[in-house]
Design a protein around this motif. Structure first.
Motif, PDB file in Angstrom:
ATOM      1  N   UNK A  69       5.048   7.158  16.551  1.00 23.99           N
ATOM      2  CA  UNK A  69       6.287   6.607  15.982  1.00 23.99           C
ATOM      3  C   UNK A  69       6.035   5.995  14.603  1.00 23.99           C
ATOM      4  N   UNK A  70       4.877   5.340  14.444  1.00 27.44           N
ATOM      5  CA  UNK A  70       4.548   4.731  13.155  1.00 27.44           C
ATOM      6  C   UNK A  70       4.231   5.796  12.115  1.00 27.44           C
ATOM      7  N   UNK A  71       3.559   6.868  12.541  1.00 25.66           N
ATOM      8  CA  UNK A  71       3.308   7.988  11.621  1.00 25.66           C
ATOM      9  C   UNK A  71       4.634   8.579  11.165  1.00 25.66           C
ATOM     10  N   UNK A  72       5.539   8.808  12.113  1.00 24.86           N
ATOM     11  CA  UNK A  72       6.864   9.362  11.824  1.00 24.86           C
ATOM     12  C   UNK A  72       7.585   8.497  10.796  1.00 24.86           C
ATOM     13  N   UNK A  73       7.578   7.192  11.021  1.00 25.66           N
ATOM     14  CA  UNK A  73       8.241   6.258  10.103  1.00 25.66           C
ATOM     15  C   UNK A  73       7.605   6.312   8.720  1.00 25.66           C
ATOM     16  N   UNK A  74       6.273   6.299   8.687  1.00 21.19           N
ATOM     17  CA  UNK A  74       5.570   6.271   7.401  1.00 21.19           C
ATOM     18  C   UNK A  74       5.807   7.544   6.596  1.00 21.19           C
ATOM     19  N   UNK A  75       5.860   8.677   7.270  1.00 18.46           N
ATOM     20  CA  UNK A  75       6.073   9.951   6.574  1.00 18.46           C
ATOM     21  C   UNK A  75       7.498  10.057   6.049  1.00 18.46           C
ATOM     22  N   UNK A  76       8.465   9.821   6.920  1.00 22.97           N
ATOM     23  CA  UNK A  76       9.853  10.136   6.561  1.00 22.97           C
ATOM     24  C   UNK A  76      10.571   9.042   5.791  1.00 22.97           C
ATOM     25  N   UNK A  77      10.303   7.794   6.102  1.00 19.86           N
ATOM     26  CA  UNK A  77      11.037   6.715   5.440  1.00 19.86           C
ATOM     27  C   UNK A  77      10.855   6.786   3.930  1.00 19.86           C
ATOM     28  N   UNK A  78       9.613   6.909   3.488  1.00 24.88           N
ATOM     29  CA  UNK A  78       9.347   6.900   2.048  1.00 24.88           C
ATOM     30  C   UNK A  78       9.731   8.228   1.407  1.00 24.88           C
ATOM     31  N   UNK A  79       9.623   9.296   2.162  1.00 24.30           N
ATOM     32  CA  UNK A  79      10.020  10.597   1.628  1.00 24.30           C
ATOM     33  C   UNK A  79      11.529  10.623   1.378  1.00 24.30           C
ATOM     34  N   UNK A  80      12.305  10.145   2.351  1.00 20.78           N
ATOM     35  CA  UNK A  80      13.765  10.113   2.185  1.00 20.78           C
ATOM     36  C   UNK A  80      14.167   9.195   1.040  1.00 20.78           C
ATOM     37  N   UNK A  81      13.481   8.079   0.918  1.00 21.30           N
ATOM     38  CA  UNK A  81      13.805   7.157  -0.174  1.00 21.30           C
ATOM     39  C   UNK A  81      13.635   7.863  -1.521  1.00 21.30           C
ATOM     40  N   UNK A  82      12.605   8.687  -1.635  1.00 28.45           N
ATOM     41  CA  UNK A  82      12.358   9.400  -2.878  1.00 28.45           C
ATOM     42  C   UNK A  82      13.404  10.459  -3.191  1.00 28.45           C
ATOM     43  N   UNK A  83      14.118  10.920  -2.167  1.00 29.95           N
ATOM     44  CA  UNK A  83      15.174  11.914  -2.379  1.00 29.95           C
ATOM     45  C   UNK A  83      16.480  11.289  -2.861  1.00 29.95           C
ATOM     46  N   UNK A  84      16.618   9.973  -2.650  1.00 34.76           N
ATOM     47  CA  UNK A  84      17.899   9.311  -2.914  1.00 34.76           C
ATOM     48  C   UNK A  84      18.102   8.994  -4.390  1.00 34.76           C
ATOM     49  N   UNK A  85      19.355   9.057  -4.822  1.00 38.67           N
ATOM     50  CA  UNK A  85      19.753   8.510  -6.115  1.00 38.67           C
ATOM     51  C   UNK A  85      19.907   6.999  -5.947  1.00 38.67           C
TER      52      UNK A  85
END
Length: 204
Positions: free
Chosen positions: A174-190
């Motif tokens: 769960x922590x790996x999932x959070x670490x991978x996706x949370x920051x990746x999605x943030x980088x996609x956002x305007x």
């Protein structure tokens, strides 16, 4: 046999597998844990592999129902994406047996393949549509390659579940999932998207 009993057993088996693993328990132990007679069990399931497959398909339908309810509540593409991320983290936190995913991959390849097919036929188009909506509504960057990003998100999941990369004995999935996706999605956002997603980011 009544569908409600079947669904109850499938849900109980799902939680049992996530808590104890699959291969750590014999079929007899599973039947006892489900508190059902062997005769009743065999009316619904041919064997252990059939139970694992039916649990997998049941869980896929559960996820689809939850997504339908989510989309009825949340209109924003970024909100939907991050709500899906929250659901994924919640589900993975329920998996406390390190052997759960390795058991699926090694011993129940047909059930694992059913999950992979679900990712390709359902999750990929879903992500593609949400990313496109996010770009149109200016919540996501306009320069992203939607098809490529959708593929990357799916492959990141496969990477996380790869025992050679993130062995379950060392990493909390769960922590790996959070670490991978949370920051990746943030980088996609305007900037607008980050503001729309601020409450999601704050609680993850």
């Amino acid at each position: 046999m009544s569908p409600s009993l079947r669904d109850t057993l499938l849900d109980e088996a799902r939680h049992l597998f996530m808590r104890e693993g699959i291969e750590s328990q014999s079929l007899e132990q599973i039947i006892n844990a489900l508190d059902v007679s062997p005769a009743t069990f065999r009316e619904m399931f041919r064997n252990k592999a059939d139970l694992v497959m039916q649990v997998t398909l049941y869980d896929i339908e559960r996820q689809k129902r939850e997504h339908h309810e989510l989309f009825a509540r949340v209109a924003s593409p970024v909100g939907r994406l991050l709500s899906l991320l929250e659901m994924g983290i919640r589900d993975l936190r329920q998996v406390t047996a390190p052997s759960y995913f390795p058991d699926l991959v090694q011993h129940y390849p047909e059930a694992w393949e059913a999950g992979q097919q679900h990712l390709n036929s359902y999750s990929y188009p879903q992500l593609h549509g949400l990313l496109n909506d996010g770009v149109v509504q200016k919540q996501l960057r306009g320069d992203i390659n939607i098809g490529l990003v959708s593929k990357i998100i799916i492959e990141q999941l496969n990477m996380m579940l790869n025992e050679q990369i993130f062995p379950s004995s060392r990493y909390n999935i769960a922590e790996v999932f959070r670490s991978v996706y949370l920051y990746y999605f943030r980088g996609l956002c305007t900037e607008e998207g980050i503001q729309a997603a601020a409450t999601y980011f704050a609680r993850m």
